[in-house]
Scaffold this active site. Structure first.
Site, PDB file in Angstrom:
ATOM      1  N   CYS A 263       0.818  -1.378  -0.031  1.00 28.28           N
ATOM      2  CA  CYS A 263      -0.002  -0.069   0.104  1.00 28.28           C
ATOM      3  C   CYS A 263       0.914   1.063  -0.160  1.00 28.28           C
ATOM      4  CB  CYS A 263      -0.897  -0.009   1.164  1.00 28.28           C
ATOM      5  SG  CYS A 263      -1.900   1.491   1.422  1.00 28.28           S
TER       6      CYS A 263
ATOM      7  N   CYS B 111       0.237   2.899   3.610  1.00 26.85           N
ATOM      8  CA  CYS B 111       0.692   2.774   4.688  1.00 26.85           C
ATOM      9  C   CYS B 111       1.615   1.481   4.770  1.00 26.85           C
ATOM     10  CB  CYS B 111      -0.604   2.198   5.700  1.00 26.85           C
ATOM     11  SG  CYS B 111      -1.233   0.610   5.112  1.00 26.85           S
TER      12      CYS B 111
ATOM     13  N   CYS C 278      -7.439  -0.998   1.135  1.00 19.52           N
ATOM     14  CA  CYS C 278      -6.422  -1.447   2.088  1.00 19.52           C
ATOM     15  C   CYS C 278      -6.961  -1.728   3.240  1.00 19.52           C
ATOM     16  CB  CYS C 278      -5.302  -0.807   2.156  1.00 19.52           C
ATOM     17  SG  CYS C 278      -3.977  -1.014   3.526  1.00 19.52           S
TER      18      CYS C 278
ATOM     19  N   CYS D  19      -5.214   0.657   6.457  1.00 20.79           N
ATOM     20  CA  CYS D  19      -5.356   1.998   6.407  1.00 20.79           C
ATOM     21  C   CYS D  19      -6.804   2.726   5.665  1.00 20.79           C
ATOM     22  CB  CYS D  19      -4.209   2.923   5.944  1.00 20.79           C
ATOM     23  SG  CYS D  19      -4.269   3.090   4.058  1.00 20.79           S
TER      24      CYS D  19
ATOM     25  N   CYS E 265      -8.345  -4.830 -10.035  1.00 17.39           N
ATOM     26  CA  CYS E 265      -8.111  -3.739 -10.876  1.00 17.39           C
ATOM     27  C   CYS E 265      -7.494  -2.644 -10.145  1.00 17.39           C
ATOM     28  CB  CYS E 265      -9.183  -3.505 -11.706  1.00 17.39           C
ATOM     29  SG  CYS E 265      -8.723  -2.055 -13.051  1.00 17.39           S
TER      30      CYS E 265
HETATM   31 FE    FE Z   1      -2.942   0.764   3.599  1.00 18.01          FE
END
Ligand code: FE
Length: 133
Positions: free
Chosen positions: A48, A51, A97, A100, A120
């Protein structure tokens, strides 16, 4: 699961580059065929961009032809949360995610076997860590 991260929009704005802020926090979409991971096939792990949580692996990446990096599964289902997204007059499933809450992209049911899922994902929502995984 890793601890949840919670920051205000203004805190994220200070941490993230404007184009990443737009995708991750404002749920923007990068134009197709522009992202740095669209045509990209190195071995490693995608994390990510907000985060740092590990999300996807190169082993499950494939070229969907959509213009965005595509994966047929996350590393594990607890890395992402799926949310109904009825914006723009479409019924889609948003992928965020799980750590976060950052917007990553959408998941569709036209992917390859064995999952038939197509995650995607915006390149701008990811960072790449070479050789991991
Ligand atoms: Fe994240």
């Amino acid at each position: 699961m890793e601890p949840k991260i919670s920051r205000t929009k203004e805190e994220w704005r200070k941490e993230l580059a404007p184009e990443k802020f737009h995708v991750l926090i404002e749920k923007g979409t990068e134009p197709p065929f522009t992202g740095k991971f669209n045509k990209f096939d190195r071995e490693g792990v995608y994390v990510c961009a907000a985060c740092g949580q590990e999300l996807f692996r190169s082993d499950e990446k494939y070229d969907s032809g959509s213009g965005w990096p595509s994966f047929w599964t996350p590393i594990s289902n607890d890395k992402v949360e799926l949310r109904p997204d009825n914006s723009l007059g479409m019924h889609r499933t948003e992928v965020v995610c799980s750590r976060c809450g950052g917007h990553l992209g959408h998941v569709f049911d036209d992917g390859p076997q064995p999952s038939r899922e197509r995650y995607c994902i915006n390149s701008l929502a990811l960072e790449f860590e070479e050789g991991k995984g």
